[in-house]
Design a protein around this motif. Structure first.
Motif, PDB file in Angstrom:
ATOM      1  N   ASN A 161       9.950  20.159  37.957  1.00 52.90           N
ATOM      2  CA  ASN A 161       9.573  19.578  39.258  1.00 52.90           C
ATOM      3  C   ASN A 161      10.771  19.113  40.070  1.00 52.90           C
ATOM      4  OD1 ASN A 161       6.850  20.044  38.839  1.00 52.90           O
ATOM      5  ND2 ASN A 161       6.513  18.072  37.832  1.00 52.90           N
ATOM      6  N   SER A 162      11.880  18.827  39.409  1.00 50.70           N
ATOM      7  CA  SER A 162      13.075  18.386  40.137  1.00 50.70           C
ATOM      8  C   SER A 162      14.086  19.513  40.338  1.00 50.70           C
ATOM      9  CB  SER A 162      13.751  17.234  39.380  1.00 50.70           C
ATOM     10  OG  SER A 162      14.180  17.663  38.105  1.00 50.70           O
ATOM     11  N   SER A 163      13.755  20.706  39.834  1.00 49.10           N
ATOM     12  CA  SER A 163      14.687  21.830  39.919  1.00 49.10           C
ATOM     13  C   SER A 163      14.566  22.556  41.252  1.00 49.10           C
ATOM     14  CB  SER A 163      14.408  22.814  38.777  1.00 49.10           C
ATOM     15  OG  SER A 163      15.194  23.976  38.923  1.00 49.10           O
ATOM     16  N   GLN A 164      15.683  23.145  41.693  1.00 52.76           N
ATOM     17  CA  GLN A 164      15.662  23.975  42.908  1.00 52.76           C
ATOM     18  C   GLN A 164      15.140  25.372  42.611  1.00 52.76           C
ATOM     19  OE1 GLN A 164      19.573  25.309  44.370  1.00 52.76           O
ATOM     20  NE2 GLN A 164      20.493  24.445  42.515  1.00 52.76           N
ATOM     21  N   TYR A 165      15.003  25.681  41.312  1.00 57.63           N
ATOM     22  CA  TYR A 165      14.555  27.011  40.900  1.00 57.63           C
ATOM     23  C   TYR A 165      13.082  27.007  40.525  1.00 57.63           C
ATOM     24  CZ  TYR A 165      19.589  27.773  40.520  1.00 57.63           C
ATOM     25  OH  TYR A 165      20.927  27.862  40.778  1.00 57.63           O
ATOM     26  N   ASP A 166      12.518  28.217  40.365  1.00 55.69           N
ATOM     27  CA  ASP A 166      11.120  28.326  39.959  1.00 55.69           C
ATOM     28  C   ASP A 166      10.990  28.038  38.457  1.00 55.69           C
ATOM     29  OD1 ASP A 166      12.093  30.645  38.778  1.00 55.69           O
ATOM     30  OD2 ASP A 166      11.405  31.933  40.401  1.00 55.69           O
ATOM     31  N   ILE A 167       9.764  28.056  37.953  1.00 56.83           N
ATOM     32  CA  ILE A 167       9.498  27.670  36.562  1.00 56.83           C
ATOM     33  C   ILE A 167      10.267  28.531  35.577  1.00 56.83           C
ATOM     34  CG2 ILE A 167       7.715  27.528  34.768  1.00 56.83           C
ATOM     35  CD1 ILE A 167       5.700  26.809  36.957  1.00 56.83           C
ATOM     36  N   VAL A 168      10.177  29.853  35.754  1.00 52.70           N
ATOM     37  CA  VAL A 168      10.770  30.744  34.761  1.00 52.70           C
ATOM     38  C   VAL A 168      12.287  30.595  34.693  1.00 52.70           C
ATOM     39  CG1 VAL A 168      11.035  32.797  36.260  1.00 52.70           C
ATOM     40  CG2 VAL A 168      10.663  33.092  33.807  1.00 52.70           C
ATOM     41  N   ARG A 169      12.938  30.442  35.863  1.00 52.79           N
ATOM     42  CA  ARG A 169      14.400  30.301  35.857  1.00 52.79           C
ATOM     43  C   ARG A 169      14.828  28.938  35.333  1.00 52.79           C
ATOM     44  NH1 ARG A 169      16.555  32.515  41.568  1.00 52.79           N
ATOM     45  NH2 ARG A 169      14.553  31.672  42.300  1.00 52.79           N
ATOM     46  N   THR A 170      14.024  27.910  35.573  1.00 55.98           N
ATOM     47  CA  THR A 170      14.355  26.584  35.038  1.00 55.98           C
ATOM     48  C   THR A 170      14.272  26.591  33.510  1.00 55.98           C
ATOM     49  OG1 THR A 170      13.505  25.521  37.039  1.00 55.98           O
ATOM     50  CG2 THR A 170      13.775  24.132  35.099  1.00 55.98           C
ATOM     51  N   LEU A 171      13.217  27.201  32.974  1.00 52.75           N
ATOM     52  CA  LEU A 171      13.082  27.294  31.522  1.00 52.75           C
ATOM     53  C   LEU A 171      14.201  28.130  30.920  1.00 52.75           C
ATOM     54  CD1 LEU A 171       9.225  27.840  31.181  1.00 52.75           C
ATOM     55  CD2 LEU A 171      10.500  25.787  30.542  1.00 52.75           C
ATOM     56  N   ALA A 172      14.541  29.220  31.606  1.00 53.46           N
ATOM     57  CA  ALA A 172      15.582  30.120  31.091  1.00 53.46           C
ATOM     58  C   ALA A 172      16.945  29.452  31.077  1.00 53.46           C
ATOM     59  CB  ALA A 172      15.622  31.399  31.927  1.00 53.46           C
ATOM     60  N   ARG A 173      17.256  28.690  32.150  1.00 50.20           N
ATOM     61  CA  ARG A 173      18.600  28.120  32.289  1.00 50.20           C
ATOM     62  C   ARG A 173      18.729  26.729  31.681  1.00 50.20           C
ATOM     63  NH1 ARG A 173      19.940  29.951  38.568  1.00 50.20           N
ATOM     64  NH2 ARG A 173      19.720  32.185  38.232  1.00 50.20           N
ATOM     65  N   ARG A 174      17.810  25.834  32.008  1.00 56.96           N
ATOM     66  CA  ARG A 174      17.938  24.452  31.550  1.00 56.96           C
ATOM     67  C   ARG A 174      17.591  24.304  30.072  1.00 56.96           C
ATOM     68  NH1 ARG A 174      20.492  21.047  32.086  1.00 56.96           N
ATOM     69  NH2 ARG A 174      19.213  19.179  32.235  1.00 56.96           N
ATOM     70  N   ASN A 176      17.641  27.093  27.890  1.00 53.60           N
ATOM     71  CA  ASN A 176      18.282  28.189  27.143  1.00 53.60           C
ATOM     72  C   ASN A 176      17.285  29.180  26.535  1.00 53.60           C
ATOM     73  OD1 ASN A 176      20.937  28.855  27.041  1.00 53.60           O
ATOM     74  ND2 ASN A 176      21.489  27.494  25.380  1.00 53.60           N
ATOM     75  N   LEU A 177      16.150  29.394  27.195  1.00 52.50           N
ATOM     76  CA  LEU A 177      15.142  30.293  26.648  1.00 52.50           C
ATOM     77  C   LEU A 177      15.326  31.747  27.071  1.00 52.50           C
ATOM     78  CD1 LEU A 177      11.910  28.110  26.867  1.00 52.50           C
ATOM     79  CD2 LEU A 177      13.128  28.837  24.811  1.00 52.50           C
ATOM     80  N   GLY A 178      16.160  31.989  28.084  1.00 56.02           N
ATOM     81  CA  GLY A 178      16.415  33.362  28.510  1.00 56.02           C
ATOM     82  C   GLY A 178      15.135  34.116  28.800  1.00 56.02           C
ATOM     83  N   LYS A 179      15.037  35.321  28.275  1.00 55.06           N
ATOM     84  CA  LYS A 179      13.875  36.184  28.504  1.00 55.06           C
ATOM     85  C   LYS A 179      12.583  35.560  27.981  1.00 55.06           C
ATOM     86  CE  LYS A 179      12.062  40.394  29.397  1.00 55.06           C
ATOM     87  NZ  LYS A 179      11.964  40.956  30.740  1.00 55.06           N
ATOM     88  N   TYR A 180      12.681  34.714  26.957  1.00 55.95           N
ATOM     89  CA  TYR A 180      11.479  34.102  26.392  1.00 55.95           C
ATOM     90  C   TYR A 180      10.800  33.138  27.369  1.00 55.95           C
ATOM     91  CZ  TYR A 180      12.888  36.078  21.922  1.00 55.95           C
ATOM     92  OH  TYR A 180      13.223  36.947  20.910  1.00 55.95           O
ATOM     93  N   CYS A 185       5.583  31.358  30.158  1.00 47.66           N
ATOM     94  CA  CYS A 185       4.726  31.312  31.361  1.00 47.66           C
ATOM     95  C   CYS A 185       3.436  32.091  31.151  1.00 47.66           C
ATOM     96  CB  CYS A 185       5.491  31.859  32.566  1.00 47.66           C
ATOM     97  SG  CYS A 185       6.863  30.818  33.088  1.00 47.66           S
ATOM     98  N   ILE A 186       3.541  33.258  30.507  1.00 52.90           N
ATOM     99  CA  ILE A 186       2.353  34.084  30.255  1.00 52.90           C
ATOM    100  C   ILE A 186       1.394  33.357  29.315  1.00 52.90           C
ATOM    101  CG2 ILE A 186       1.550  36.208  29.131  1.00 52.90           C
ATOM    102  CD1 ILE A 186       4.148  37.535  30.253  1.00 52.90           C
ATOM    103  N   ARG A 187       1.945  32.781  28.239  1.00 48.99           N
ATOM    104  CA  ARG A 187       1.093  32.081  27.268  1.00 48.99           C
ATOM    105  C   ARG A 187       0.449  30.835  27.872  1.00 48.99           C
ATOM    106  NH1 ARG A 187       2.304  32.984  21.408  1.00 48.99           N
ATOM    107  NH2 ARG A 187       3.395  34.983  21.315  1.00 48.99           N
TER     108      ARG A 187
END
Length: 589
Positions: A161-174, A176-180, A185-187
């Motif tokens: 909610n505080s990120s400038q990025y969307d959900i998938v990019r925040t999870l990937a970057r903040r 470290n989930l990358g492609k996962y 998001c799908i699950r």
């Protein structure tokens, strides 16, 4: 490997390393290392600093590099007190007594760093960044850290909610989930492009926990995973262990096209994309021309009013932008309505001419691709012809699905040799329960011979016997220990060359099917064609031919194998069973 892959691999294999000892250390290639670790048995840990970590053997050099000599001095014989992943990063750490740590960074170009009490003693590559220095005498500082998806799971929603990025990019970057991150998001059933979460928060947390529930290994097109994924269709292959999945994936990736082929393929893709863009532009320009004529009177009236000063327009550019039937159109006031329509028709015509030129370029590129691939295939054949030959190729052979070498005699002379020269302590002897079968030796080489290897060796023994030529469907085989095999028969009994006498209890395996598979495998970084029990081929080759006794002449089938795999007919004949063949399945061919 992504951070989650490393986490999963360590969870599966830490027990084989932690508490063990460094036995030998080798550098087997540029940025490639092999650590032989002993804990009850010796396991070869292959590390590629470009991001790979798994158990697999490699051919080792005779002479160690200076860096390896340093590593051996510090770590050979030392107990691995602790083995872990740093935070949730692509960093693994071995800790040994006396304050020494072996730190392996598996991101970027990778690095190996030796520290004592946190101070760098030596690094494979010394480097400097704004935020850290990997230099002798400096304190080891890891790169800036992301959040841990499990330990920091309560922060997930606040971070999103505080990120400038969307959900998938925040999870990937903040985190470290990358492609996962996409799998999460799908699950969770959330829109990966959304920029905040509210009601979905708990679903996201549960989805993150789910992807940490590992179950073997799975291979998908261009991806591998320690769990079955919902973001792909059915996996191409499934494995009981994640380590086996990684090994198989790497083996297949090594077959990736060479740079020259890849370059031409990319050019073809670019041309095809250009054609698509040209077609879209041609259609759009034609449509605008038609719209201008459809609104001829309306546009002409607008131009007249502009010239009288009743309507504003860009006087410098002598143009105006209007919208007709949802289409934004730029018109030139100093030209007639027909001339404006003509501009767009001309643009459409130019696009069609470009399409024609692009299609001609596409055909040329496709022809070039054929030539480059033909050249590559010729080169591959030359490599296969001149490849390194292994000692065991003198005999019949295969590598079991558990990675154990199995050899067998071809004739009386080699039947004699495989036992006399190669049946040692810890090995096992296998034989089909029929006269006219080869002596089969299962080489332990310090490994445990499992049930899977015994079953495969039995299948090899019966399939390479005269039972194949006789058209048997199945047959029994038995195995014994080396001490039970000798040339000592009953008193005065003559034992012919290549024949052996088995004393004591025989351990039978019944109803073994006569079936084999032929496929290209990679062994110690050498590609070679193997004819072996189907299960041992499946784990190493995505393309193979499944066979059984049949009516196709052996030399005819050998020609097909020669054509498919680029080996000589003679070599194909050497690996095939003794008799006619029936093809049951062609996988990937």
């Amino acid at each position: 490997m992504l951070s989650l892959d490393i986490y999963a691999w360590l969870k599966e294999n830490r027990e084989f390393i932690e508490g063990g000892f460094f036995k030998k250390i080798y550098q087997v290639g540029e940025r490639e290392f092999l650590f032989k670790i002993y804990k009850g048995e010796t396991k070869p840990l292959y590390v590629n600093l470009r991001g790979w970590l798994f158990f697999d053997d490699r051919e080792t050099p005779l002479e160690p590099s200076m860096f390896v000599m340093f590593l051996r001095k510090r770590f050979s014989g030392k107990k691995i007190v602790k083995f872990y992943q740093f935070n949730f990063d692509r960093i693994i750490i071995f800790e040994v007594p006396n304050g020494y740590s072996l730190i392996i960074e598996l991101f970027g170009d990778g690095n190996i760093i030796v520290t004592r009490d946190g101070i760098i003693e030596r690094a494979y590559k010394e480097r400097e960044w704004r935020h850290r220095r990997i230099i002798k005498g400096e304190e080891y500082v890891p790169p800036p850290q992301s959040l841990h998806p499990l330990k920091d799971i309560e922060r997930v929603c606040d971070e999103i909610n505080s990120s400038q990025y969307d959900i998938v990019r925040t999870l990937a970057r903040r985190f470290n989930l990358g492609k996962y991150a996409e799998e999460v998001c799908i699950r969770a059933g959330v829109d990966k492009n959304a920029k905040n979460v509210s009601k979905e928060c708990n679903k996201l947390k549960e989805a993150i926990k789910e992807i940490f529930r590992f179950s073997g290994g799975y291979i998908y097109p261009g991806f591998f995973s320690p769990l079955e994924l919902k973001m792909f269709d059915e996996p191409e292959k499934k494995f009981e262990s994640f380590n086996e999945a990684i090994k198989n994936y790497i083996s297949e990736e090594s077959k990736v096209e060479n740079p020259e082929v890849l370059k031409v393929r990319r050019r073809i893709e670019e041309i095809e994309k250009s054609i698509e863009n040209f077609e879209g532009e041609a259609e759009k320009s034609r449509k605008i021309g038609d719209l201008i004529y459809a609104h001829f009177a309306e546009i002409e009236d607008m131009f007249n009013r502009m010239k009288r000063g009743e309507l504003n327009y860009d006087r410098k550019g002598k143009s105006v932008e209007i919208e007709l039937e949802g289409e934004k159109i730029k018109l030139y006031v100093d030209k007639s309505v027909g001339e404006n329509a003509g501009i767009y028709y001309d643009r459409s015509k130019k696009m069609r001419e470009k399409i024609k030129g692009a299609r001609e370029a596409l055909e040329k590129a496709k022809e070039e691709l054929k030539k480059v691939k033909k050249k590559e295939e010729k080169k591959k054949k030359e490599i296969r012809k001149n490849r390194r030959r292994f000692w065991f190729e003198k005999y019949r052979w295969f590598i079991s699905s558990e990675g154990i070498l199995v050899i067998a005699g071809r004739d009386a002379k080699t039947n004699e040799e495989v036992v006399k020269k190669h049946l040692g302590n810890g090995d096992l002897y296998m034989h089909a329960d029929i006269h006219g079968a080869p002596s089969v030796v299962i080489k332990s080489e310090g490994k445990e011979i499992g049930e899977k290897t015994l079953q495969e060796a039995a299948q090899f023994a019966v399939s390479m016997s005269k039972a194949w030529n006789a058209g048997f469907g199945n047959l029994s085989a038995y195995w014994v220990y080396p001490s039970q095999v000798s040339k000592m028969g009953e008193s005065g009994e003559y034992v012919a060359r290549g024949a052996w006498v088995v004393h004591g209890k025989r351990n039978y395996i019944h109803k073994v099917p006569l079936q084999l598979a032929v496929g290209e495998i990679e062994y110690q970084r050498v590609k070679m064609v193997m004819c072996a029990p189907p299960d041992s081929v499946r784990v190493r080759a995505s393309k193979y031919i499944l066979i059984e006794p049949g009516d196709i002449k052996k030399d005819e089938f050998a020609k097909e194998i020669s054509r498919i795999y680029g080996i000589s007919v003679e070599e194909a004949l050497r690996i095939l069973p003794p008799g006619r063949i029936r093809v049951l399945e062609r996988k990937g061919l």
